[in-house]
Design an enzyme around this catalytic site. Structure first.
Site, PDB file in Angstrom:
ATOM      1  CB  THR A   1      -0.799  -0.140   1.192  1.00 19.23           C
ATOM      2  OG1 THR A   1      -1.982  -1.307   0.913  1.00 19.23           O
ATOM      3  CG2 THR A   1      -1.741   1.178   1.393  1.00 19.23           C
TER       4      THR A   1
ATOM      5  CG  HIS B   1      -5.528  -8.708   1.750  1.00 21.16           C
ATOM      6  ND1 HIS B   1      -4.985  -9.359   2.460  1.00 21.16           N
ATOM      7  CD2 HIS B   1      -4.951  -7.359   1.828  1.00 21.16           C
ATOM      8  CE1 HIS B   1      -3.887  -8.359   3.360  1.00 21.16           C
ATOM      9  NE2 HIS B   1      -4.237  -7.566   2.796  1.00 21.16           N
TER      10      HIS B   1
ATOM     11  CG  ASN C   1      -1.843  -8.060   6.786  1.00 21.89           C
ATOM     12  OD1 ASN C   1      -1.105  -9.041   7.360  1.00 21.89           O
ATOM     13  ND2 ASN C   1      -1.242  -7.524   5.783  1.00 21.89           N
TER      14      ASN C   1
ATOM     15  CE1 TYR D   1      -7.053  -3.794   6.713  1.00 18.22           C
ATOM     16  CE2 TYR D   1      -5.237  -5.438   5.804  1.00 18.22           C
ATOM     17  CZ  TYR D   1      -5.638  -4.203   6.312  1.00 18.22           C
ATOM     18  OH  TYR D   1      -4.842  -2.956   6.389  1.00 18.22           O
TER      19      TYR D   1
ATOM     20  CG  ASN E   1      -6.043  -4.155  10.897  1.00 21.41           C
ATOM     21  OD1 ASN E   1      -6.179  -2.836  11.444  1.00 21.41           O
ATOM     22  ND2 ASN E   1      -5.674  -4.412   9.843  1.00 21.41           N
TER      23      ASN E   1
END
Length: 389
Positions: A35, A187, A190, A192, A247
């Site tokens: 990112t 994805h 992480n 998400y 996260n």
């Protein structure tokens, strides 16, 4: 492009071509999703993004794009690119054309942040949607630094019918194919949305999408199937971070191994192209309530032997020499590098020619904080290549 120089013996295994579905990667030094916050002024790739990917496509075996949003979300990463509209398709086509002109391969990473969005972010406001998650459980930690007051995470609205999000993944996969990508990666890492469904600390559902390990894995597997329906199994990948932490993710070790072991085996049974087992990274595991949140363990040792049909990839803090050792020993098929690609647009060529990785990455420029393209070049497209005789 191939290079006529024989690589040093200790990295030679990195330069054996690798078949990826109908394509062949020229080496096994892949570029990890990174990112960079440069799709200004909103979420559409621009000419600067084209230049960035073109530079790295000259030597990378394969590129996986930065996380690319399947719908308009209030992400903690402003100016992250999307793939939900015709405008996105047309913009990404310029990127994929540039990569292919350099002889490279490029997969798109399909991304939904789930509860890691914020209702006050401009994109979330524009979407007219609430922040969604598998359950109404807020993540701890984190700051939305681009929002006044730097607020933290909010309690999400529980997704009523997760199949509606699965449909968004499928549409995004179709858009990505139209944009000229070579494949698509889910994805699932992480913290998400797929990871949130998988982890028992963020998913307290009592319906078919929660509770048991198969139910918690259902979202990731259904999203994979939707992408496979578009791309075919050999051109689809899955990224996982079993070590958690980031996260507000992490379960006890035994539960982690049982949960990810099940998911890895079920994904592998589908015969998808590859599975990325990203290694635990302490810097990506924040302190929450005075202790690390994640579950450190050797993910390659724990889950690699379970993969029988897919290619095995990994990333996080590898040196080229270490990556070559894992590949020569048959533990991995390729390794993705992150920060090294930020600072060295010619990374694979440097490794093959035995050139030092001597550009110093500047963390202050990792993420863009401007809408001025010239300002955004700093730390993005201005790192020099090595000198080659």
């Amino acid at each position: 492009m191939s290079f006529p120089v024989k690589p040093p013996a200790n990295v030679a295994s990195l330069f054996t071509p690798l078949k990826l579905g109908p394509n062949v990667a020229r080496n096994r030094i892949f570029m990890s999703p990174l990112t960079r916050n440069r799709s200004v002024p909103t979420n559409v790739p621009n000419d600067l993004n084209v230049e960035y990917y073109r530079q790295r496509a000259k030597s990378a075996g394969m590129i996986v794009t930065e996380g690319t949003l399947i719908s308009q979300q209030g992400t903690e990463w402003p100016n992250a690119p999307g793939i939900w509209s015709k405008e996105h398709v047309d913009a990404w086509k310029k990127v994929t054309d540039a990569v292919h002109e350099e002889g490279g391969l490029i997969y798109i990473q399909l991304w939904h942040l789930g509860r890691s969005d914020h209702p006050d972010a401009p994109e979330q406001i524009a979407s007219g949607q609430p922040v969604y998650g598998p359950s109404a459980i807020a993540a701890r930690g984190g700051k939305f630094r681009h929002i006044p007051g730097q607020p933290g995470y909010v309690t999400p609205t529980e997704i009523d019918d997760p199949s509606t999000i699965i449909a968004q993944y499928k549409q995004a996969a179709q858009n990505a194919m139209e944009a000229g990508f070579d494949g698509a990666e889910l994805h699932g890492a992480n913290g998400y949305l797929p990871h949130q469904f998988l982890d028992s600390t963020s998913n307290h559902r009592t319906d078919a999408w929660g509770g048991s390990i198969p139910n918690r894995a259902k979202f990731t597997l259904e999203a994979l199937r939707a992408i496979v329906d578009v791309w075919g199994k050999e051109r689809v990948g899955l990224k996982l971070t079993p070590g958690g932490g980031y996260n507000d993710m992490g379960m006890p070790l035994d539960e982690t191994k049982e949960t990810f072991g099940y998911l890895v085996q079920e994904a592998d049974k589908m015969g998808i192209g590859y599975i990325v087992l990203a290694r635990y990274w302490e810097l990506g595991d924040p302190m929450i309530d005075g202790k690390r949140r994640g579950t450190p363990h050797d993910v390659i040792e724990a889950y690699g032997p379970l993969i029988k049909n897919s290619q095995k990839f990994s990333n996080t803090q590898f040196t080229p020499e270490e990556a070559a050792k894992y590949i020569s020993e048959g533990k991995l098929d390729a390794v993705l590098f992150g920060t090294a690609w930020i600072a060295h647009p010619d990374l694979a060529k440097r490794v093959q020619y035995g050139k030092p990785l001597d550009n110093q990455p500047d963390p202050k420029t990792f993420y863009g904080h401007s809408t001025d393209l010239e300002e955004l070049r700093k730390g993005y497209t201005d790192y020099p290549e090595a000198k080659y005789d």
